[in-house]
Design an enzyme around this catalytic site. Structure first.
Site, PDB file in Angstrom:
ATOM      1  N   HIS A   1       0.829  -1.211   0.000  1.00 10.50           N
ATOM      2  CA  HIS A   1       0.000   0.000   0.000  1.00 10.50           C
ATOM      3  C   HIS A   1       0.862   1.260   0.000  1.00 10.50           C
ATOM      4  O   HIS A   1       1.599   1.513   0.940  1.00 10.50           O
ATOM      5  CB  HIS A   1      -0.890  -0.026   1.242  1.00 10.50           C
ATOM      6  CG  HIS A   1      -1.871   1.075   1.343  1.00 10.50           C
ATOM      7  ND1 HIS A   1      -2.005   1.844   2.468  1.00 10.50           N
ATOM      8  CD2 HIS A   1      -2.794   1.531   0.463  1.00 10.50           C
ATOM      9  CE1 HIS A   1      -2.967   2.721   2.301  1.00 10.50           C
ATOM     10  NE2 HIS A   1      -3.469   2.560   1.082  1.00 10.50           N
TER      11      HIS A   1
ATOM     12  N   GLU B   1       0.768  -0.454  -4.724  1.00 13.75           N
ATOM     13  CA  GLU B   1      -0.368   0.430  -4.943  1.00 13.75           C
ATOM     14  C   GLU B   1       0.099   1.872  -4.832  1.00 13.75           C
ATOM     15  O   GLU B   1       1.021   2.165  -4.067  1.00 13.75           O
ATOM     16  CB  GLU B   1      -1.451   0.126  -3.896  1.00 13.75           C
ATOM     17  CG  GLU B   1      -2.748   0.887  -4.046  1.00 13.75           C
ATOM     18  CD  GLU B   1      -2.839   2.166  -3.241  1.00 13.75           C
ATOM     19  OE1 GLU B   1      -3.849   2.888  -3.358  1.00 13.75           O
ATOM     20  OE2 GLU B   1      -1.879   2.464  -2.488  1.00 13.75           O
TER      21      GLU B   1
ATOM     22  N   ASP C   1      -1.181   6.362  -5.647  1.00 11.66           N
ATOM     23  CA  ASP C   1      -2.251   7.340  -5.829  1.00 11.66           C
ATOM     24  C   ASP C   1      -1.788   8.436  -6.780  1.00 11.66           C
ATOM     25  O   ASP C   1      -0.638   8.872  -6.716  1.00 11.66           O
ATOM     26  CB  ASP C   1      -2.609   7.983  -4.488  1.00 11.66           C
ATOM     27  CG  ASP C   1      -2.931   6.946  -3.419  1.00 11.66           C
ATOM     28  OD1 ASP C   1      -4.027   6.394  -3.457  1.00 11.66           O
ATOM     29  OD2 ASP C   1      -2.064   6.704  -2.546  1.00 11.66           O
TER      30      ASP C   1
ATOM     31  N   HIS D   1      -0.950  10.787  -2.058  1.00 13.95           N
ATOM     32  CA  HIS D   1      -2.250  10.338  -1.576  1.00 13.95           C
ATOM     33  C   HIS D   1      -3.225  11.484  -1.335  1.00 13.95           C
ATOM     34  O   HIS D   1      -4.370  11.454  -1.793  1.00 13.95           O
ATOM     35  CB  HIS D   1      -2.085   9.532  -0.282  1.00 13.95           C
ATOM     36  CG  HIS D   1      -3.394   9.098   0.314  1.00 13.95           C
ATOM     37  ND1 HIS D   1      -4.086   9.861   1.237  1.00 13.95           N
ATOM     38  CD2 HIS D   1      -4.154   7.989   0.102  1.00 13.95           C
ATOM     39  CE1 HIS D   1      -5.203   9.247   1.569  1.00 13.95           C
ATOM     40  NE2 HIS D   1      -5.267   8.105   0.901  1.00 13.95           N
TER      41      HIS D   1
ATOM     42  N   GLU E   1      -4.408   4.046  -8.226  1.00 11.32           N
ATOM     43  CA  GLU E   1      -5.651   4.701  -7.830  1.00 11.32           C
ATOM     44  C   GLU E   1      -5.752   6.113  -8.392  1.00 11.32           C
ATOM     45  O   GLU E   1      -4.859   6.943  -8.179  1.00 11.32           O
ATOM     46  CB  GLU E   1      -5.796   4.754  -6.307  1.00 11.32           C
ATOM     47  CG  GLU E   1      -7.099   5.412  -5.892  1.00 11.32           C
ATOM     48  CD  GLU E   1      -7.307   5.478  -4.383  1.00 11.32           C
ATOM     49  OE1 GLU E   1      -8.218   6.216  -3.953  1.00 11.32           O
ATOM     50  OE2 GLU E   1      -6.555   4.809  -3.648  1.00 11.32           O
TER      51      GLU E   1
END
Length: 289
Positions: free
Chosen positions: A40, A67, A69, A82, A150
């Site tokens: 993450h 992962e 952002d 993020h 994301e």
């Protein structure tokens, strides 16, 4: 004559029922495949989140998936961060003290590149920078990792879906060599619909926990339902995986953010397909045991 007619009607009714029912799938735990471990924001328990250092740390820990952002700067550059504000994870308040609330969209890429994105986490990471999406993709590719990307706050950045897909294409992430190595996810169903419409071949994931009654609608445009682990149950995971997604495969479940061995074993027992974690080593070891 009547028998043939009755048979035809019965066949038609069964066909209609089959279309209404979700397609059955095989859960990962049933075929012996453990859930994928997804780092993450990189290995964000051990390095500043969403930095290249976090990707490197994830690679050293053996994480196959990472992962991240994506946000967009004032001059249209895609950067990996993020929050929609730079304040929490950079020194923007010191470098640009008069520009509160320090939103990413109010700064140019050159201004963002000046910021220290590592000191807040630890002195050993002083000088780490907010990477551009291109830099991040290059680092993930260097490690031969897979990417769960994301689209963060897409409502703040109209057109970010098309821009992100264009960059992914330019960097080779939509070619055959990268097939199976990319999922684009978002909390916005509308944003994922746009991604699916623009590039139907791209695998997508919806962040959240739609009601079981609504899952059939999500199966039209997304391949994953990715909920918080606190909202999960075995019944919900099974319900999701019973539907067939847009690429003809059962919907998957990747759950977040799991950082303890007990929680990892619990959700693995539910049959999830992936576990998103700040501590990929903890989850990996828990699943091995």
């Amino acid at each position: 004559m009547h028998a043939r007619a009755a048979t035809a009607v019965t066949t038609a009714l069964l066909g209609t029922v089959a279309l209404l029912l979700p397609a059955a799938g095989v859960r990962a735990v049933e075929d012996g495949t453990p859930p994928a471990v997804i780092a993450h924001r990189g290995a964000s328990a051990y390095a500043p989140e969403n930095t290249l250092a976090a990707v490197d740390r994830a690679a050293r820990l053996g994480a196959v998936w990472v992962e991240n952002d994506v946000q967009r700067t004032r001059d249209g550059k895609l950067v990996v961060l993020h929050d929609d504000s730079l304040a929490r994870t950079t020194d923007v308040e010191q470098v640009f003290p008069g520009r509160a609330p320090w939103k990413v969209k109010d700064f140019t890429a050159a201004e963002v590149a000046r910021l220290d994105a590592g000191s807040w986490f630890g002195a050993s990471y002083a000088g780490a920078r907010v990477p551009t999406l291109k830099q991040y993709l290059d680092r993930v590719d260097l490690h031969r990792q897979k990417l769960l990307l994301e689209l963060k706050n897409p409502e703040l950045y109209p057109g970010i879906e098309r821009e992100t897909l264009k960059l992914l294409s330019n960097e080779g992430w939509l070619d055959q060599a990268h097939r199976g190595r990319l999922v684009v996810q978002s909390f916005s169903a509308a944003s994922l619909r746009t991604v699916h419409d623009l590039k139907p071949g791209v695998k997508t994931g919806f962040l959240g926990t739609p009601s079981m009654a609504d899952l059939h609608a999500y199966a039209d445009f997304t391949d994953q339902i990715n909920p918080s682990h606190t909202s999960l149950s075995r019944a919900y995971v099974s319900a999701v995986q019973a539907f067939t997604g847009p690429h003809g495969k059962p919907l998957e479940v990747c759950t977040w953010t799991v950082n303890t061995a007990d929680a990892a074993r619990r959700v693995a027992g539910y049959g999830v397909d992936g576990i998103i974690t700040n501590k990929p080593d903890v989850v990996r070891d828990a699943l091995r045991r």
